[in-house]
Design a protein around this motif. Structure first.
Motif, PDB file in Angstrom:
ATOM      1  N   SER A 303     -71.246 -28.995  12.543  1.00 14.88           N
ATOM      2  CA  SER A 303     -71.420 -28.179  13.745  1.00 14.88           C
ATOM      3  C   SER A 303     -70.105 -27.875  14.457  1.00 14.88           C
ATOM      4  CB  SER A 303     -72.358 -28.889  14.730  1.00 14.88           C
ATOM      5  OG  SER A 303     -71.690 -29.944  15.430  1.00 14.88           O
ATOM      6  N   PHE A 306     -68.712 -24.379  14.272  1.00 14.48           N
ATOM      7  CA  PHE A 306     -69.624 -23.474  14.976  1.00 14.48           C
ATOM      8  C   PHE A 306     -69.373 -23.494  16.475  1.00 14.48           C
ATOM      9  CE2 PHE A 306     -73.566 -23.216  17.473  1.00 14.48           C
ATOM     10  CZ  PHE A 306     -73.966 -21.914  17.192  1.00 14.48           C
ATOM     11  N   TRP A 307     -69.324 -24.682  17.061  1.00 16.81           N
ATOM     12  CA  TRP A 307     -69.151 -24.784  18.510  1.00 16.81           C
ATOM     13  C   TRP A 307     -67.764 -24.313  18.948  1.00 16.81           C
ATOM     14  CZ3 TRP A 307     -73.217 -24.914  21.295  1.00 16.81           C
ATOM     15  CH2 TRP A 307     -74.359 -25.583  20.870  1.00 16.81           C
ATOM     16  N   PHE A 353     -76.236 -32.012  14.928  1.00 21.72           N
ATOM     17  CA  PHE A 353     -75.685 -30.660  15.093  1.00 21.72           C
ATOM     18  C   PHE A 353     -75.567 -30.303  16.571  1.00 21.72           C
ATOM     19  CE2 PHE A 353     -75.399 -26.107  15.080  1.00 21.72           C
ATOM     20  CZ  PHE A 353     -74.726 -25.802  13.909  1.00 21.72           C
ATOM     21  N   CYS A 357     -71.516 -30.292  20.092  1.00 19.73           N
ATOM     22  CA  CYS A 357     -70.933 -29.539  21.206  1.00 19.73           C
ATOM     23  C   CYS A 357     -70.243 -30.475  22.189  1.00 19.73           C
ATOM     24  CB  CYS A 357     -72.018 -28.736  21.920  1.00 19.73           C
ATOM     25  SG  CYS A 357     -71.421 -27.855  23.392  1.00 19.73           S
TER      26      CYS A 357
END
Length: 462
Positions: A303, A306-307, A353, A357
């Motif tokens: 993840s 992505f973040w 996931f 963040c």
């Protein structure tokens, strides 16, 4: 004059080498959070309330000790011009920090009653207290100066977001090592799963890994260059007095908001991961906890890009952090409703996931911005007392964890499955929701304010 926010003066290898610190810091945190309650309760023989008492005492001690360490060491000494203000303390502290992990998991083996509890718990309680004192002393000494150096070394938003990738990846690797390797080491290989020596052996292996990566970090990542050292001498100012410094920290809204959220996020995730040991013992016997923990880590690891891509696109630290936190709350609730090994595996991956963040943005980006805010507000390049106060976060987290676990198991009584399900889902979700609401209402650092602070740092010569 402003620093170029689109470039970085640090190479890929500088980012990478600094990220190795996460191995040194995260391994003991993950190992202790995963096992110390189970170890002292089921292996050593202390009652949960006795562990809670020791954690409470240690939390009070840390609340006094940690800010004091930051205040005492955050100043120029005779070696500062040559070695820097941060590097000497990091070099002094990382080996004793590694060895303190062995001490935590080397409690004396004492006589127990028929229920498996110690006949005389005082020696074990004192051992736990002394172990936590030593561990907290050295992890605070090291982490204070690593945290300040991170903000000083990576100054621009571009640098901090780029470094966040290395930070997140190494943190995930360290969490994986800290959560997956220890269960493998305490199984029935040498001494037996319920033998205290298995836990000591596990701690020796983990401490050895910490020392290896600590040496790598000290040789490269922890070094301060001339630009950083010159800032320590760029402006004369009267050092903060300790009580005034504490007051300035506690009235800074950006610090309190992020501190509250990060503490409660750590509490929520620590409760959940700690319950995996109980889950594989009482609800899904025969299941391999390492698979669950590995999927959680893999979810977080994949993840991170992505973040960070989302953060780069929208360039709004607060908004992305808040959105990620709200998504995580929803994901946490679902964990308590698993039925089989398979759906729990899927839920752990998805949870990881969402957790990515907070993992990748909180410390390397938001925490550094909070340090900038403190320096600008007080016109003093003295952040040790703020970072020392932040260091208490781990102890407060442990106290909240142990308190909630004790309370929930007392409330559910003999229905241990209900207690475990509550502590994996609903309870940590409510904890995280509380932190998210506090952050949403109080955190004042908009992106405009962040950039304004960076410009003022340059004006101050810091």
């Amino acid at each position: 004059m402003t620093e170029n926010e689109e470039t970085s003066r640090h190479s890929f290898w500088t980012n990478l080498s600094y990220g190795t610190y996460n191995i040194l810091w995260t391994i003991p945190s993950a190992t202790i959070n995963l096992f110390y309650i189970f170890y002292y309760n089921k292996i050593v023989g202390l009652a949960l309330w006795q562990v809670l008492v020791i954690v409470a005492i240690n939390t009070v001690w840390a609340a006094l000790n940690d800010p004091l360490i930051g205040w005492i060491t955050d100043r120029n000494f005779k070696w500062t011009r040559k070695w820097g203000r941060r590097f000497p303390w990091i070099a002094i502290g990382f080996i004793p920090l590694s060895l303190s992990l062995i001490m935590v998991f080397s409690a004396p083996d004492l006589p127990k009653d028929g229920d498996g509890f110690l006949i005389d718990p005082l020696p074990a309680m004192l051992w736990l207290l002394l172990s936590l004192f030593v561990y907290d002393l050295f992890i605070t000494l090291v982490d204070i100066h690593v945290s300040i150096l991170r903000a000083d070394k990576f100054r621009t938003e571009t640098e901090r977001r780029k470094y966040a990738g290395s930070w997140g990846i190494f943190d995930m690797v360290a969490q994986s090592v800290g959560m997956i390797l220890p269960p493998l080491l305490v199984v029935d290989i040498f001494f037996g799963e319920l033998n205290p020596l298995s836990y000591t052996f596990m701690a020796v292996i983990m401490a050895s890994i910490m020392i290896i990566f600590g040496i790598i970090f000290v040789l490269k990542g922890a070094r301060e260059d001339k630009i950083i050292i010159d800032r320590y001498y760029s402006r004369d100012y009267e050092p903060l007095r300790i009580f005034k410094g504490l007051w300035l920290v506690l009235k800074q809204k950006s610090f309190i908001a992020l501190y509250a959220h990060y503490t409660l996020w750590l509490s929520a995730t620590t409760i959940m991961t700690g319950m995996v040991v109980y889950l594989t013992t009482y609800i899904l016997p025969g299941s391999d906890m390492t698979i669950f923990l590995a999927l959680f880590m893999v979810g977080g690891l994949v993840s991170i890009p992505f973040w960070l891509k989302i953060l780069k696109k929208f360039k709004n630290n607060k908004k992305i952090y808040l959105i990620g936190s709200l998504i995580l709350i929803v994901l946490v609730v679902t964990l308590g409703f698993f039925q089989t090994d398979i759906d729990f595996m899927i839920l752990m991956f998805i949870f990881g996931f969402g957790n990515g963040c907070i993992w990748s943005i909180g410390m390397p980006v938001l925490y550094s911005n909070v340090q900038d805010d403190f320096v600008v507000r007080n016109a003093k390049n003295q952040k040790g007392i703020l970072v020392g106060t932040w260091a208490v976060i781990g102890l407060i987290t442990a106290f909240i964890d142990e308190g909630l676990i004790t309370l929930v198991f007392w409330f559910t009584g003999s229905n241990i499955e209900l207690g475990i399900r509550l502590l994996i889902g609903i309870v940590p979700a409510l904890v995280l929701l509380t932190g998210t609401l506090i952050f949403w209402k109080l955190y004042p650092l908009t992106q405009e304010k962040v950039m304004e602070n960076k410009a003022k740092l340059l004006e101050l010569g810091f």
